[in-house]
Scaffold this active site. Structure first.
Site, short mmCIF file in Angstrom:
data_model
loop_
_atom_site.label_atom_id
_atom_site.label_comp_id
_atom_site.label_asym_id
_atom_site.label_seq_id
_atom_site.Cartn_x
_atom_site.Cartn_y
_atom_site.Cartn_z
N ILE A 158 0.82 -1.22 0.00
CA ILE A 158 0.00 0.00 0.00
C ILE A 158 0.86 1.28 0.00
CG2 ILE A 158 -0.28 0.13 2.53
CD1 ILE A 158 -3.24 0.66 0.26
N THR A 190 -7.96 -7.67 8.64
CA THR A 190 -7.70 -9.10 8.36
C THR A 190 -6.28 -9.54 8.72
OG1 THR A 190 -7.11 -8.68 6.05
CG2 THR A 190 -9.42 -9.13 6.51
N VAL A 192 0.22 -2.75 8.21
CA VAL A 192 0.05 -1.61 7.32
C VAL A 192 0.44 -0.31 8.05
CG1 VAL A 192 -1.70 -0.22 6.14
CG2 VAL A 192 -1.79 -2.70 5.98
N ASP A 193 -0.01 -0.19 9.28
CA ASP A 193 0.23 1.01 10.07
C ASP A 193 1.74 1.29 10.21
OD1 ASP A 193 -0.57 3.14 11.62
OD2 ASP A 193 -1.20 1.94 13.35
N1 AR6 Z 1 0.42 -3.23 2.11
C1 AR6 Z 1 -0.78 -3.85 1.92
N2 AR6 Z 1 -1.29 -4.76 2.79
C2 AR6 Z 1 -0.56 -5.05 3.88
C3 AR6 Z 1 0.70 -4.45 4.16
C4 AR6 Z 1 1.19 -3.49 3.21
N3 AR6 Z 1 2.36 -2.89 3.38
N4 AR6 Z 1 1.17 -4.95 5.35
C5 AR6 Z 1 0.23 -5.84 5.79
N5 AR6 Z 1 -0.79 -5.91 4.90
P1 AR6 Z 1 -2.89 -5.26 9.64
P2 AR6 Z 1 -5.48 -4.90 11.00
C6 AR6 Z 1 -2.04 -6.71 4.97
O1 AR6 Z 1 -2.41 -6.14 10.73
O2 AR6 Z 1 -5.78 -6.35 10.93
C7 AR6 Z 1 -1.54 -2.60 13.53
O3 AR6 Z 1 -0.61 -2.88 14.53
C8 AR6 Z 1 -2.04 -7.85 5.95
O4 AR6 Z 1 -1.54 -9.00 5.32
O5 AR6 Z 1 -1.97 -4.24 9.10
O6 AR6 Z 1 -6.55 -3.90 10.67
C9 AR6 Z 1 -2.40 -1.38 13.85
O7 AR6 Z 1 -1.70 -0.41 14.60
C10 AR6 Z 1 -3.51 -7.98 6.28
O8 AR6 Z 1 -4.20 -8.78 5.31
O9 AR6 Z 1 -4.24 -4.46 10.06
C11 AR6 Z 1 -3.52 -1.97 14.65
O10 AR6 Z 1 -3.19 -2.12 16.02
C12 AR6 Z 1 -4.06 -6.57 6.16
O11 AR6 Z 1 -3.06 -5.84 5.45
C13 AR6 Z 1 -3.71 -3.34 14.03
O12 AR6 Z 1 -2.46 -3.68 13.44
C14 AR6 Z 1 -4.33 -5.86 7.47
O13 AR6 Z 1 -3.36 -6.21 8.44
C15 AR6 Z 1 -4.74 -3.32 12.93
O14 AR6 Z 1 -4.95 -4.62 12.47
#
Ligand code: AR6
Length: 197
Positions: free
Chosen positions: A15, A126, A37-38
């Protein structure tokens, strides 16, 4: 899929590298950053994003689940980052689906208010939040379709998936998604849009 004037598209990627007016962050209520992502957005975007998040916290407090706030994008190619908070999966009976839809809907509303024509979403909730992707994908795509049907704001709403498995779950959900409203059966002269009466 084309809904009104908006393309709903899927891509495999990171992203932070997306060229779009807005990219969406899967944040948490603290707005202070985290993993997934964050973490990637704050690392790649630099300290300006966190500074703006701190200012928002100072003004408004934490960001409740299902809501969204907006900052600029620091060093990222996007213009803005919308930070939204998806629900933690608790088995599906704690309003998770409504909250997930609200996270998408409120992100789209805020981005549209800032004049965005293109927006890129990760798959919210997810990862660390444990929402099963097969259940989350239809909600994400359904919210985008309904928004596009109602408002002609976006040229493209893109979903950027991080793995082949995630992409395939979204492909399946997109294949099952009905364009909305459905075309009226020939000769009936009636709309099949259930909200049109
Ligand atoms: N680009 C696109 N998708 C991604 C990337 C990226 N760079 N990195 C991970 N994903 P998550 P949540 C996918 O955990 O479940 C954080 O600590 C990943 O494979 O980023 O909403 C925040 O601070 C997954 O399918 O977000 C919150 O505390 C999806 O993005 C918590 O995580 C979402 O994974 C939020 O959890």
């Amino acid at each position: 899929m084309l809904v009104g004037t908006t393309y709903l598209t899927l891509a495999l990627g990171n992203i932070v590298q997306e060229m779009a007016d807005v990219i969406v962050n899967a944040a948490n209520s603290s707005l202070l950053g985290g993993g997934g992502v964050d973490g990637a957005i704050h690392r790649a975007g630099g300290p300006a994003i966190l500074e703006e998040c701190l200012a928002i916290r100072h003004r408004l407090g934490c960001c409740p689940t299902g809501e969204a706030v907006i900052t600029t994008a620091g060093r990222l190619p996007a213009r803005y980052v919308v930070h939204t908070v998806g629900p933690v999966w608790q088995g599906g009976r704690s309003g998770e689906s409504e909250l997930l839809r609200a996270a998408y809907w409120n992100s789209l509303t805020l981005a549209a208010e800032y004049g965005a024509a293109t927006i890129a979403f990760p798959s919210i909730s997810t990862g660390a939040y444990g929402y099963p992707i097969e259940k989350a994908a239809p909600i994400a795509l359904g919210a985008a379709r309904d928004f596009a049907q109602e408002y002609p704001s976006f040229r493209e709403i893109r979903f950027v998936l991080f793995s082949e498995r995630d992409l395939s779950a979204y492909r399946q959900a997109l294949g099952a998604l009905l364009p909305y409203p459905q075309a009226a059966p020939a000769g009936t002269g009636r709309s099949a849009n259930p909200t049109a009466g």
